[in-house]
Write an enzyme that holds these catalytic residues in place. Structure first.
Site, short mmCIF file in Angstrom:
data_model
loop_
_atom_site.label_atom_id
_atom_site.label_comp_id
_atom_site.label_asym_id
_atom_site.label_seq_id
_atom_site.Cartn_x
_atom_site.Cartn_y
_atom_site.Cartn_z
N GLU A 43 0.84 -1.20 0.00
CA GLU A 43 0.00 0.00 0.00
C GLU A 43 0.88 1.25 0.00
OE1 GLU A 43 -2.47 2.63 3.24
OE2 GLU A 43 -2.48 0.46 3.50
N LYS A 132 -10.83 -2.39 7.94
CA LYS A 132 -9.58 -1.99 8.57
C LYS A 132 -9.92 -1.28 9.88
CE LYS A 132 -7.38 1.88 7.48
NZ LYS A 132 -6.58 2.90 6.74
#
Length: 213
Positions: A43, A132
Site C-alpha cells: 500500500e 480496517k
C-alpha cells in the site's frame, strides 16, 4: 451488500506493507525487498510524494499474486487514477460509498477504515472487501473482538495503526490474521537493507504464530 463487492484475496500471509512517504526513486528497491521477504500486499498512501509514480513502479515489478495499490484514497477521481496506474488494492481511512462503489466497479479489493459497529456495517453495505480497524492500538484486541462478535462470520478483519509484529499473537487469539504494518516496517530515509531486516522479522514471527511452514 453492493453487487460490486470483490472478495478479499486468499493471501498466504495477510500482511500489508504501508509505505507512507516513500519517494518514487526508492520504490523499486524497497518494494522488491518486501516482496522477496514474503509480503504479498503493498500500500502506497496517496499523501506520499508523487504516489502514483511509485504505484506504477510497484505494479510493474509485482507478480500475479501480489496486490499493489493505494492508501488514503478519498475521492472517486483518485480511484480512477489508481486504476489507470494498475492498482488492484484500495485502502482508505474512512467509509465513502462512492469511493468503494467505483473501486468495486474497477474490480479492486477494498479495505476502508472503521472504528465503530455503525461504520463497519456501512462499509460492508457499500461493498468493502475487508474492514480496517483503525487505529487498532486504541481499540486493542478486546475492542476489536467485541465488534467482531456482531459482524458476519466471513467478514475479513484487519488491524492497522500502532500495530507491529509484536501484536500478532494477541490479535491472533481473537481470530485476526490481517495486519497493516506502517512505521514498524518502513519510515522515510531507511535503507532497503534495514527494511528487509524488519520485513524478515515480521514474516518469521507471522509464520510461527499462524503455523506456516
Amino acid at each position: 451488500m453492493s453487487s460490486n463487492r470483490v472478495p478479499w484475496p486468499q493471501l498466504r500471509r495477510s500482511l500489508v506493507a504501508i509505505l507512507r512517504g516513500i519517494q518514487p526513486e526508492e520504490a523499486e528497491a524497497v518494494v522488491s525487498e518486501l516482496m522477496e521477504a514474503g509480503f504479498e500486499a503493498i500500500e502506497i498512501p496517496l499523501n506520499s510524494p508523487d504516489a502514483f509514480r511509485s504505484i506504477e513502479t510497484a505494479v510493474r515489478i509485482a507478480s500475479g499474486h501480489h496486490w499493489v495499490g493505494a492508501g488514503t484514497v478519498l475521492s472517486v477521481e483518485n480511484v480512477d487514477r489508481l486504476a489507470d496506474a494498475g492498482g488492484r488494492l484500495l485502502v482508505s481511512p474512512n467509509v465513502d460509498a462512492a469511493v468503494l462503489g467505483r473501486a468495486g466497479a474497477h474490480g479492486m479489493v477494498t479495505m476502508p477504515g472503521v472504528f465503530t459497529p455503525t461504520e463497519a456495517f456501512q462499509a460492508l453495505a457499500a461493498g468493502a472487501s475487508a474492514l480496517k480497524f483503525f487505529p487498532a492500538n486504541v481499540l486493542g484486541p478486546t475492542g476489536v473482538s467485541a465488534i467482531r462478535a456482531v459482524l458476519p462470520k466471513d467478514c475479513e478483519v484487519g488491524v492497522v495503526g500502532g500495530v507491529s509484529e509484536k501484536d500478532f499473537e494477541a490479535f491472533s487469539k481473537i481470530g485476526v490474521r490481517s495486519f497493516g504494518l506502517g512505521s514498524s516496517l518502513y519510515k522515510p530515509g531507511m535503507t532497503p537493507q534495514e527494511i528487509r531486516a524488519r520485513a524478515d522479522a515480521a514474516v518469521l514471527l507471522y509464520d510461527r504464530i499462524f503455523g506456516l511452514g
